[in-house]
Design a protein around this motif. Structure first.
Motif, PDB file in Angstrom:
ATOM      1  N   HIS A   1     -11.272  -1.489   1.379  1.00 29.96           N
ATOM      2  CA  HIS A   1     -11.050  -1.109  -0.018  1.00 29.96           C
ATOM      3  C   HIS A   1     -12.125  -0.156  -0.524  1.00 29.96           C
ATOM      4  O   HIS A   1     -12.564  -0.247  -1.685  1.00 29.96           O
ATOM      5  CB  HIS A   1     -10.983  -2.349  -0.923  1.00 29.96           C
ATOM      6  CG  HIS A   1      -9.889  -3.301  -0.551  1.00 29.96           C
ATOM      7  ND1 HIS A   1     -10.096  -4.658  -0.400  1.00 29.96           N
ATOM      8  CD2 HIS A   1      -8.574  -3.096  -0.288  1.00 29.96           C
ATOM      9  CE1 HIS A   1      -8.956  -5.248  -0.079  1.00 29.96           C
ATOM     10  NE2 HIS A   1      -8.010  -4.315  -0.006  1.00 29.96           N
TER      11      HIS A   1
ATOM     12  N   HIS B   1      -2.173  -1.022  -3.878  1.00 29.40           N
ATOM     13  CA  HIS B   1      -3.276  -0.193  -3.371  1.00 29.40           C
ATOM     14  C   HIS B   1      -2.720   1.202  -3.100  1.00 29.40           C
ATOM     15  O   HIS B   1      -1.748   1.358  -2.352  1.00 29.40           O
ATOM     16  CB  HIS B   1      -3.827  -0.816  -2.086  1.00 29.40           C
ATOM     17  CG  HIS B   1      -5.081  -0.180  -1.581  1.00 29.40           C
ATOM     18  ND1 HIS B   1      -5.867  -0.768  -0.595  1.00 29.40           N
ATOM     19  CD2 HIS B   1      -5.709   0.984  -1.890  1.00 29.40           C
ATOM     20  CE1 HIS B   1      -6.900   0.025  -0.338  1.00 29.40           C
ATOM     21  NE2 HIS B   1      -6.825   1.097  -1.117  1.00 29.40           N
TER      22      HIS B   1
ATOM     23  N   THR C   1      -8.128   4.340  -2.996  1.00 22.53           N
ATOM     24  CA  THR C   1      -9.006   4.874  -1.955  1.00 22.53           C
ATOM     25  C   THR C   1      -8.739   6.365  -1.820  1.00 22.53           C
ATOM     26  O   THR C   1      -7.621   6.786  -1.541  1.00 22.53           O
ATOM     27  CB  THR C   1      -8.770   4.185  -0.595  1.00 22.53           C
ATOM     28  OG1 THR C   1      -9.021   2.777  -0.719  1.00 22.53           O
ATOM     29  CG2 THR C   1      -9.707   4.766   0.469  1.00 22.53           C
TER      30      THR C   1
ATOM     31  N   ARG D   1      -5.805  -1.008  -6.653  1.00 21.23           N
ATOM     32  CA  ARG D   1      -6.963  -0.430  -5.984  1.00 21.23           C
ATOM     33  C   ARG D   1      -6.666   1.020  -5.590  1.00 21.23           C
ATOM     34  O   ARG D   1      -5.510   1.396  -5.410  1.00 21.23           O
ATOM     35  CB  ARG D   1      -7.321  -1.230  -4.728  1.00 21.23           C
ATOM     36  CG  ARG D   1      -7.751  -2.662  -4.992  1.00 21.23           C
ATOM     37  CD  ARG D   1      -8.058  -3.367  -3.686  1.00 21.23           C
ATOM     38  NE  ARG D   1      -8.463  -4.738  -3.865  1.00 21.23           N
ATOM     39  CZ  ARG D   1      -9.714  -5.145  -4.059  1.00 21.23           C
ATOM     40  NH1 ARG D   1     -10.691  -4.235  -4.098  1.00 21.23           N
ATOM     41  NH2 ARG D   1      -9.998  -6.427  -4.203  1.00 21.23           N
TER      42      ARG D   1
ATOM     43  N   ILE E   1       0.845  -1.193   0.000  1.00 13.50           N
ATOM     44  CA  ILE E   1       0.000   0.000   0.000  1.00 13.50           C
ATOM     45  C   ILE E   1       0.881   1.244   0.000  1.00 13.50           C
ATOM     46  O   ILE E   1       1.853   1.324   0.761  1.00 13.50           O
ATOM     47  CB  ILE E   1      -0.935   0.047   1.230  1.00 13.50           C
ATOM     48  CG1 ILE E   1      -1.957  -1.088   1.183  1.00 13.50           C
ATOM     49  CG2 ILE E   1      -1.671   1.390   1.301  1.00 13.50           C
ATOM     50  CD1 ILE E   1      -2.916  -1.086   2.371  1.00 13.50           C
TER      51      ILE E   1
END
Length: 246
Positions: A214, A129, A176, A174, A81
């Motif tokens: 997520h 991510h 966010t 991903r 991440i």
């Protein structure tokens, strides 16, 4: 630490939300690469968690900050991440040029340089991510904080674009986009009265929860979700006449 240990890099971990998120992830066994301008703050965290923390002093405005980020990732042993918590914001009704341009360089150029670096790293790795802290200020242009609200809208749109790009290239990345309301960090340590002010540990818990689930967009917290919903409904002709300040 094992090969299954999750690894994250937090840009802007020296204080505020980045610092609190780091504490939560460390308590959950993560191995972290922590970056920010104030190396003494980073060393303090490293001394508390010597087996879990790698550090590097990085200023996002530095043209070589992308190389420094990659060096930190390498020292960490990889990254699952990328968490971008680095940013500045000021009320600037006088439209001081230095404040506006510094905000743009940090929240715009620096953001783009490092988030783009993380994207390219995850593209090569095959998955990842990217989580960024933007702001509800990106919802509308705030007259008292022009560059801040504009750069936060830029960050929202940039993540939208990267998500589409990842889809076009069939990448397992991903995203966010974390949009907090007022949080009691050093950014708001200006003596003004901010409504619905959230404590930093409380906001950090909601942020970590959103990242773990997520969530694509996370407004922090529920009160601000309601505010933003109605905020979006205000017509431009009405908005320009409103005196939005604190």
């Amino acid at each position: 630490m094992t090969n299954n240990t999750k690894r994250a890099v937090i840009m802007g971990a020296t204080s505020g939300l980045g610092y609190e998120v780091a504490l939560l992830l460390l308590s959950d066994g993560w191995k972290l690469g922590l970056a920010g301008r104030r190396e003494e703050n980073l060393r303090e965290l490293q001394s508390e968690f010597p087996e879990q923390v790698c550090i590097k002093a990085i200023d996002v405005k530095d043209s070589n900050s992308d190389k420094a980020l990659l060096a930190l990732i390498d020292e960490l042993g990889g990254m699952d991440i990328y968490f971008h918590s680095s940013g500045i914001g000021y009320q600037n009704a006088k439209l001081d040029a230095d404040i506006e341009l510094n905000t743009l360089e940090t929240n715009g150029t620096g953001f783009t340089r490092l988030v783009g670096t993380a994207f390219r790293y995850f593209k090569k790795k095959g998955k990842g991510h990217i989580a960024v802290i933007s702001s509800i200020a990106g919802t509308k242009g705030l007259g008292v904080a022009p560059a801040y609200s504009a750069t936060k809208r830029f960050q929202n749109t940039y993540i939208d674009a990267l998500e589409q790009l990842a889809g076009m290239q069939k990448l397992n990345i991903r995203f966010t986009d974390i949009r907090p309301g007022f949080v009691a960090t050093s950014l708001l340590n200006d003596g003004k009265n901010y409504p619905m002010l959230m404590k930093t540990p409380y906001a950090a818990k909601l942020i970590v929860k959103a990242v773990r689930k997520h969530k694509r967009v996370a407004v922090i917290d529920w009160k601000y979700s309601i505010l933003v919903f109605f905020w979006k409904l205000i017509p431009r002709c009405t908005w320009k006449r409103m005196k939005v300040k604190n």
